[in-house]
Scaffold this active site. Structure first.
Site, mmCIF file in Angstrom:
data_model
loop_
_atom_site.group_PDB
_atom_site.id
_atom_site.type_symbol
_atom_site.label_atom_id
_atom_site.label_comp_id
_atom_site.label_asym_id
_atom_site.label_seq_id
_atom_site.Cartn_x
_atom_site.Cartn_y
_atom_site.Cartn_z
ATOM 1 N N ASP A 466 12.265 -46.640 4.167
ATOM 2 C CA ASP A 466 11.122 -47.041 5.115
ATOM 3 C C ASP A 466 11.736 -46.981 6.660
ATOM 4 O O ASP A 466 11.169 -46.526 7.376
ATOM 5 C CB ASP A 466 10.238 -48.200 4.830
ATOM 6 C CG ASP A 466 11.235 -49.542 4.540
ATOM 7 O OD1 ASP A 466 12.330 -49.497 4.595
ATOM 8 O OD2 ASP A 466 10.649 -50.641 4.208
ATOM 9 N N CYS A 467 12.881 -47.435 6.623
ATOM 10 C CA CYS A 467 13.471 -47.438 8.108
ATOM 11 C C CYS A 467 13.615 -46.032 8.523
ATOM 12 O O CYS A 467 13.553 -45.990 9.518
ATOM 13 C CB CYS A 467 14.927 -48.385 8.009
ATOM 14 S SG CYS A 467 14.457 -50.197 7.601
#
Length: 740
Positions: A466-467
């Site tokens: 997700d980062c």
């Protein structure tokens, strides 16, 4: 101010007993002398300046003052009359918290077992803290003690043996006298809960290293498991990375049965931590003695049987095989240190790695020096004292959300005074992308990192799905949606990020956290860490899935020829995954934020990518009805962290600004046509805005492994600014359509 690492024996003044006030309401140090230095791509380290001359030469800035809880001196702003004005006021305040290098610094605390590992590991390895650090760590623990005197797994949890035992040992090692009222009350609560004999497995391990718990009371963690054929479905390389990297040094230390030498403190703690005489305890009987309050994930019968077998193996382990296993695990420990520039994945494995390196190489080694230097990256000072962050920070995560908020709301372009802030953020993001794979790659069982973004800094060196998604999405926003920005992140580097995202999609369409899923969920039967759930293998998460596919959708608009068919397929499969994990009530279970409001915001954003909205999709329709059904009379939403523990909605006693923003954003992503719930949510968030444009800290925002809450205090800025700015446009759009 730089720190020069040097070994410090446990009997030195650096660990001497301190005079500790009975009240922790006021700082134990002069807060006007603390400074946060950011460097090296986002490293953030607190320094205490000893003299007035030093303090005058290095004045405090707004970042220092805010996070210390000091008066920022920022002005009162005109009261917002519209949601857009409120969003603007929010950023008028929050822009002052941007660090000079372009990222937003901040706390990432909450778990209460982390500080204990840092203190115990440092004590064992002859590493000291400054006097100011010791005093403020003690003060933090005093402030976070529950009314009954104990500590929980996290700052909002009930007292547990794990939390109370680890933190009681910490305050004693840091210098609190055993007869201090706080220590007396904590010790009484610990003994009421069953004493340290009933501590959970990670606690047993730390106490055994310290010499205040016998190794015979630990279930085996033999290093030989790392020599098993990698094709086996339960080989450690298939475990979730946060478990794998913790049990790696644990297996080495268990294999050598490392215990620090006895001293007066060790002997005293043996008398203080137990209900019965230390020397009369039957240690093998304590292996599965876990207090009921600590027991979130009880051992399976399968795990207990394996442990019995391994206990027999330990009686006749083959020395040459043990030596080979120790050498191999130690090699992996060094690879982890080198891959992360000694930051390591998180503070738990970092401190175990430190003790392992200390055992083999001693205090005069480069590894000892580097671990000492990077250890301070995890220490964070707040108004209530000094804590240990869950990683070396949340720099990328916090920076990405506020920049996206500015672009989506139009604030990025409406005021030229915001441009320097956005340009600094882009420069930091440019430097934060990983451009190579790890130094030790496949042999260290690592996923690719080329093109990735981590949760904190480039140096930490771990891909997070997700980062990476939010990081490259933010770059695309800045480079493609704004006319005044340069394009430092090249097309090839953007493609590298897309390649990494695509490499992380699992066969069912979902995205996990750090890696692909490498084993089946049956391995949870081997979970030895009683306080956490779902930790043994990777799992797909609705939040990670959305964060991964939204940049794919943006990317294909600007680069339509690059892997277009694969991107289309990835998005379609991700949406199918989200359909499959929606709860019957209509929400999605959050795994990194609390809880349904968080995950449902992400899920409805994903559904909107493929045209699924309230009016076109039963999934989106049910999600909206679910959230609207949870709205309170005051217009807001409020969930307890217990929602994550139970996987069912649990009301918080108070309405929460951040969760209200998540819920309203979910409704807007879904194209919810009825303005009543949205306008009431907007009104509540505006009413809670403070005169200077900020919002007060409320309940804890995040969670991991089902049971442990963790803080994201920057969320109270980024998501209100984001939601209010979007809502202003959304409400106007709905009203225009209604009258046309």
């Amino acid at each position: 101010m730089s720190f020069t690492p040097h070994p410090t024996a446990q009997d030195s003044p650096a660990w001497a007993q301190l005079e500790i006030p009975h009240s922790a309401s006021e700082p134990f140090t002069d807060y006007s002398h603390w400074r946060l230095r950011v460097s090296d791509g986002g490293r953030q380290i607190w320094h205490f300046l000893k003299t007035e001359e030093e303090a005058a030469a290095w004045p405090q800035n707004m970042v220092d003052k805010y996070w210390l809880g000091l008066d920022t001196g920022l002005p009162t702003l005109p009261k917002a009359k519209t949601a857009h004005e409120a969003a603007r006021n929010g950023y008028e305040f929050y822009q002052h918290l941007q660090s000079e290098d372009g990222h937003w610094s901040g706390e990432y605390g909450g778990p209460l077992f982390l500080l204990g590992g840092v203190v115990i590991g440092s004590y064992i390895a002859n590493m000291s803290f400054t006097l100011g650090e010791r005093l403020e760590m003690i003060r933090y623990l005093m402030n976070k003690a529950n009314e009954d005197g104990g500590w929980g797994l996290h700052i909002e949890g009930p007292s547990t043996v794990f939390g109370t035992g680890m933190n009681y040992v910490s305050i004693r090692l840091l210098g609190m006298d055993a007869e201090h009222p706080v220590a007396v009350k904590a010790r009484a609560r610990l003994l009421e809960l069953g004493g340290a004999a009933a501590i959970s497995s990670w606690g047993k391990f730390w106490l055994a290293l310290l010499g205040v718990y016998d190794w015979a009371g630990n279930n085996p963690v033999p290093p030989e498991i790392w020599l098993l054929p990698e094709c086996l479905p339960f080989h450690p390389h298939r475990w979730w990375i946060q478990v794998r990297q913790v049990f790696l040094p644990m297996s080495y230390l268990y294999g050598v049965r490392f215990t620090m030498p006895e001293n007066d403190m060790v002997l005293a703690l043996r008398q203080e931590l137990y209900v019965e005489d230390y020397h009369k305890i039957h240690w093998p009987s304590q292996r599965n003695n876990i207090a009921a309050i600590d027991l979130y994930a009880p051992h399976s019968a399968f795990y207990n049987a394996i442990s019995q077998f391994l206990s027999l193996y330990e009686l006749c382990s083959f020395s040459p095989l043990r030596k080979r296993a120790l050498d191999w695990t130690y090699q992996h420990i060094t690879w982890e240190d080198e891959n992360t520039s000694y930051q390591c994945l998180a503070p738990v494995n970092k401190m175990f790695n430190l003790v392992a390196r200390f055992h083999r190489e001693g205090m005069e080694s480069e590894s000892w020096r580097m671990h000492e230097l990077k250890r301070r990256d995890f220490l964070w000072l707040g108004p209530e004292g000094m804590m240990v962050n869950g990683t070396n920070g949340s720099q990328l995560w916090d920076t990405a959300f506020i920049v996206q908020a500015l672009v989506e709301t139009g604030l990025a372009t409406e005021d030229v005074s915001y441009r320097p802030s956005l340009l600094k953020a882009l420069d930091w993001l440019d430097q934060s992308q990983m451009t190579e794979n790890p130094k030790h790659y496949e042999k260290a069982y690592r996923h690719r990192t080329k093109g990735a973004f981590g949760f904190s800094t480039k140096e930490q060196g771990y891909t997070v799905s997700d980062c990476t998604g939010e990081g490259i999405k933010t770059v695309l926003y800045l480079q493609s949606f704004l006319e005044f920005t340069p394009k430092p992140v090249s097309e090839s580097r953007i493609q590298d990020a897309i390649d990494t995202i695509l490499s992380l999609q699992n066969s069912d369409g979902g995205f996990a956290s750090y890696e692909l899923i490498r084993a089946g969920t049956w391995i949870e039967k081997l979970n030895p860490a009683e306080v956490f759930g779902n930790i043994m293998v990777e799992y797909n998460y609705p939040e990670c899935t959305t964060s991964a596919i939204t940049p794919l959708a943006i990317f294909r608009k600007h680069y339509p020829t690059y892997r277009s068919a694969e991107i289309d397929r990835a998005i379609q499969n991700a949406v199918k995954y989200l359909h499959s994990v929606q709860t019957p009530e209509g929400g999605w279970i959050g795994n990194w934020g609390i809880c349904f409001t968080y995950a449902t915001m992400f899920a409805t954003e994903s559904l909107a990518l493929v045209g699924e909205t309230y009016s076109t999709s039963s999934h989106s329709h049910r999600a909206c009805e679910f959230l609207v059904g949870k709205q309170r009379a005051d217009g807001g939403w409020g969930e307890s962290y217990q929602s994550c523990e139970r996987s069912e909605w649990v009301e918080h006693r108070d309405t929460q600004v951040v969760q209200t923003c998540w819920a309203v954003m979910a409704l807007m992503y879904a194209g919810y046509p009825h303005l009543g719930p949205i306008e009431r949510g907007v009104k509540m968030v505006m009413e809670r805005q403070l005169p200077d444009g900020s919002w007060a800290q409320e309940a804890i925002e995040g969670v991991f492994n089902k049971s442990c809450a963790i803080s994201y205090p920057n969320f109270k800025f980024s998501f209100p600014i984001w939601m209010l700015g979007k809502a202003d446009k959304y409400i106007e759009h709905i009203k225009e359509n209604a009258t046309s």
